[in-house]
Design a protein around this motif. Sequence first.
Motif, mmCIF file in Angstrom:
data_model
loop_
_atom_site.group_PDB
_atom_site.id
_atom_site.type_symbol
_atom_site.label_atom_id
_atom_site.label_comp_id
_atom_site.label_asym_id
_atom_site.label_seq_id
_atom_site.Cartn_x
_atom_site.Cartn_y
_atom_site.Cartn_z
ATOM 1 N N LEU A 1 37.216 -56.565 83.915
ATOM 2 C CA LEU A 1 36.795 -55.496 83.010
ATOM 3 C C LEU A 1 37.248 -54.136 83.527
ATOM 4 O O LEU A 1 37.285 -53.895 84.733
ATOM 5 N N LYS A 2 37.587 -53.252 82.614
ATOM 6 C CA LYS A 2 37.947 -51.887 82.978
ATOM 7 C C LYS A 2 36.679 -51.111 83.343
ATOM 8 O O LYS A 2 35.686 -51.165 82.621
ATOM 9 N N VAL A 3 36.749 -50.384 84.458
ATOM 10 C CA VAL A 3 35.607 -49.589 84.904
ATOM 11 C C VAL A 3 36.054 -48.155 85.165
ATOM 12 O O VAL A 3 37.024 -47.914 85.882
ATOM 13 N N GLU A 4 35.339 -47.218 84.573
ATOM 14 C CA GLU A 4 35.539 -45.807 84.857
ATOM 15 C C GLU A 4 34.424 -45.350 85.792
ATOM 16 O O GLU A 4 33.240 -45.532 85.494
ATOM 17 N N TYR A 5 34.825 -44.779 86.918
ATOM 18 C CA TYR A 5 33.890 -44.251 87.905
ATOM 19 C C TYR A 5 33.861 -42.729 87.756
ATOM 20 O O TYR A 5 34.905 -42.081 87.849
ATOM 21 N N PHE A 6 32.685 -42.173 87.575
ATOM 22 C CA PHE A 6 32.546 -40.726 87.504
ATOM 23 C C PHE A 6 31.774 -40.255 88.737
ATOM 24 O O PHE A 6 30.605 -40.581 88.916
ATOM 25 N N HIS A 7 32.480 -39.502 89.568
ATOM 26 C CA HIS A 7 31.997 -39.193 90.904
ATOM 27 C C HIS A 7 31.122 -37.949 90.944
ATOM 28 O O HIS A 7 31.213 -37.073 90.076
ATOM 29 N N ALA A 8 30.297 -37.868 91.978
ATOM 30 C CA ALA A 8 29.378 -36.741 92.155
ATOM 31 C C ALA A 8 30.155 -35.513 92.603
ATOM 32 O O ALA A 8 31.079 -35.614 93.421
ATOM 33 N N PRO A 9 29.815 -34.329 92.111
ATOM 34 C CA PRO A 9 30.626 -33.140 92.391
ATOM 35 C C PRO A 9 30.557 -32.646 93.833
ATOM 36 O O PRO A 9 31.510 -32.033 94.299
ATOM 37 N N LEU A 10 29.457 -32.882 94.545
ATOM 38 C CA LEU A 10 29.359 -32.411 95.930
ATOM 39 C C LEU A 10 29.988 -33.401 96.904
ATOM 40 O O LEU A 10 30.719 -33.017 97.816
ATOM 41 N N LYS A 11 29.705 -34.701 96.689
ATOM 42 C CA LYS A 11 30.165 -35.753 97.595
ATOM 43 C C LYS A 11 30.967 -36.763 96.774
ATOM 44 O O LYS A 11 30.388 -37.654 96.150
ATOM 45 N N PRO A 12 32.297 -36.632 96.767
ATOM 46 C CA PRO A 12 33.124 -37.433 95.847
ATOM 47 C C PRO A 12 33.038 -38.941 96.040
ATOM 48 O O PRO A 12 33.419 -39.687 95.132
ATOM 49 N N HIS A 13 32.563 -39.413 97.194
ATOM 50 C CA HIS A 13 32.428 -40.857 97.361
ATOM 51 C C HIS A 13 31.155 -41.379 96.698
ATOM 52 O O HIS A 13 30.966 -42.598 96.572
ATOM 53 N N LYS A 14 30.284 -40.467 96.283
ATOM 54 C CA LYS A 14 29.078 -40.845 95.547
ATOM 55 C C LYS A 14 29.378 -40.939 94.058
ATOM 56 O O LYS A 14 30.391 -40.419 93.578
ATOM 57 N N LEU A 15 28.479 -41.574 93.298
ATOM 58 C CA LEU A 15 28.691 -41.750 91.871
ATOM 59 C C LEU A 15 27.568 -41.127 91.053
ATOM 60 O O LEU A 15 26.404 -41.160 91.445
ATOM 61 N N ASP A 16 27.967 -40.575 89.900
ATOM 62 C CA ASP A 16 26.991 -40.129 88.905
ATOM 63 C C ASP A 16 26.879 -41.129 87.765
ATOM 64 O O ASP A 16 25.813 -41.288 87.181
ATOM 65 N N SER A 17 28.012 -41.796 87.433
ATOM 66 C CA SER A 17 28.022 -42.728 86.295
ATOM 67 C C SER A 17 29.139 -43.742 86.460
ATOM 68 O O SER A 17 30.139 -43.480 87.134
ATOM 69 N N ILE A 18 28.962 -44.891 85.809
ATOM 70 C CA ILE A 18 30.061 -45.837 85.591
ATOM 71 C C ILE A 18 30.038 -46.238 84.122
ATOM 72 O O ILE A 18 28.980 -46.338 83.506
ATOM 73 N N VAL A 19 31.220 -46.430 83.569
ATOM 74 C CA VAL A 19 31.358 -46.883 82.187
ATOM 75 C C VAL A 19 32.207 -48.140 82.224
ATOM 76 O O VAL A 19 33.333 -48.133 82.740
ATOM 77 N N ILE A 20 31.673 -49.220 81.681
ATOM 78 C CA ILE A 20 32.312 -50.535 81.771
ATOM 79 C C ILE A 20 32.740 -50.998 80.387
ATOM 80 O O ILE A 20 31.918 -51.135 79.473
ATOM 81 N N GLY A 21 34.049 -51.229 80.247
ATOM 82 C CA GLY A 21 34.564 -51.761 78.990
ATOM 83 C C GLY A 21 34.361 -53.268 78.939
ATOM 84 O O GLY A 21 34.283 -53.940 79.959
ATOM 85 N N GLY A 22 34.286 -53.822 77.743
ATOM 86 C CA GLY A 22 34.024 -55.265 77.572
ATOM 87 C C GLY A 22 32.625 -55.415 77.040
ATOM 88 O O GLY A 22 32.414 -55.451 75.816
ATOM 89 N N PRO A 23 31.615 -55.442 77.946
ATOM 90 C CA PRO A 23 30.232 -55.437 77.448
ATOM 91 C C PRO A 23 29.830 -54.072 76.890
ATOM 92 O O PRO A 23 28.761 -53.950 76.292
ATOM 93 N N ASP A 24 30.709 -53.062 77.099
ATOM 94 C CA ASP A 24 30.499 -51.738 76.488
ATOM 95 C C ASP A 24 29.180 -51.127 76.938
ATOM 96 O O ASP A 24 28.305 -50.818 76.122
ATOM 97 N N ILE A 25 29.061 -50.938 78.268
ATOM 98 C CA ILE A 25 27.827 -50.397 78.826
ATOM 99 C C ILE A 25 28.137 -49.256 79.787
ATOM 100 O O ILE A 25 29.256 -49.121 80.279
ATOM 101 N N ALA A 26 27.143 -48.447 80.048
ATOM 102 C CA ALA A 26 27.249 -47.388 81.041
ATOM 103 C C ALA A 26 25.984 -47.381 81.875
ATOM 104 O O ALA A 26 24.897 -47.681 81.373
ATOM 105 N N VAL A 27 26.152 -47.022 83.147
ATOM 106 C CA VAL A 27 25.022 -46.849 84.049
ATOM 107 C C VAL A 27 25.162 -45.451 84.637
ATOM 108 O O VAL A 27 26.229 -45.072 85.122
ATOM 109 N N THR A 28 24.096 -44.666 84.599
ATOM 110 C CA THR A 28 24.205 -43.272 85.001
ATOM 111 C C THR A 28 22.936 -42.775 85.678
ATOM 112 O O THR A 28 21.842 -43.285 85.414
#
Length: 359
Positions: free
Chosen positions: A244-271
């Motif tokens: 599945l395609k995954v978009e990682y949206f990173h935290a602005p202060l610490k780029p290795h951290k995450l604010d959100s992910i968007v997953i294609g296929g099941p069409d879901i996001a976790v934030t």
Amino acid sequence: MAGKVRRVFPGGNTGSGFYSYYEYIIPEDARRIFVIKGGPGVGKSSFMKRIAREMLDRGFDVEMHQCSSDNNSLDGIVIPELDTAFIDGTAPHIVDPRNPGAVDEIIHLGDYWDAGSLERNKEFILRDNMEIRKLFARAYRYLAAAKEIMDDLEEKYGRAVNLGKVNLVTEELKEELFGDWPVSDFPGRERHLFGSAFTPGGFVDYADTVLDKAGKIYYINGQPGTGKTTMMNRLARYAVDRGLKVEYFHAPLKPHKLDSIVIGGPDIAVTCSQKGKNMAFRSIDLDSYLDGGILGEEERFIHSDWRTYQRLIDEAITTIGRAKEVHDRMEAYYIAAMDFAGVNNLRKKIVERILDYRN
């Protein structure tokens, strides 16, 4: 019907300095990538904005890649249906063609400036460039200090959280989202960007446009160090392994951290973005797994850390704002030297070209 806008940041002002995810704006095998060169004030952002507006009016969706150093300007646009991107290729995010001619080409707006006019203002341009560099260096020192304070907060909250229960809720969510979805022979494609940034206009969060297309949104509430990024990374890795395609949206202060992910296929996001809270299908509260006794022991240090963190962030944003003021002053020298009628004619010809990509 007009197209829809999605806003993201391809780079950010972070605790590690300027951090770029420019290579993820569009895959290198795209139909066409236009790399725009030229100095400040030559019209790169306006060039892209006008193309974006025209594409939107024609019904194409457009992904706007905003500039973290000037949140009203663009660093790039992507027109997904035409598999085409326009990217600002100048410092601090220098981009050069990777597949010249076959995919990439340079649009050099410097062809439309009066070099003599710029040479006459050389002293002032050099002065302003030096001042901008100094201001950003100062801003990044404040952001680096804020990162150290955030590390301290994460350590304190991390000691208080029951990670076993966080692991259990992560496994339960994984089953809910993917069920028996099989592992794929071909891993899914990953894409990394920022959904928010520290800008001259303050903290700007575009999570609402990032999450807009997701069928279901899961909101994770939790203090720093309670496991939000760990949870999202595990879910993202599980999705990628299933093709599945995954978009990682990173935290602005610490780029290795995450604010959100968007997953294609099941069409879901976790934030964990606050903007995702009101959009959520379901919320998960990791703060419910914190030990109040341990937090009580650290309470005065936690309060002190949050106050210090906010002061550092505020000073960083103020300094980035001062850099923009100097940048605006420097742009005036270039604006006065430009043949914008020539730039406008070039834009019209390029729009005609990319519309042919529908065929």
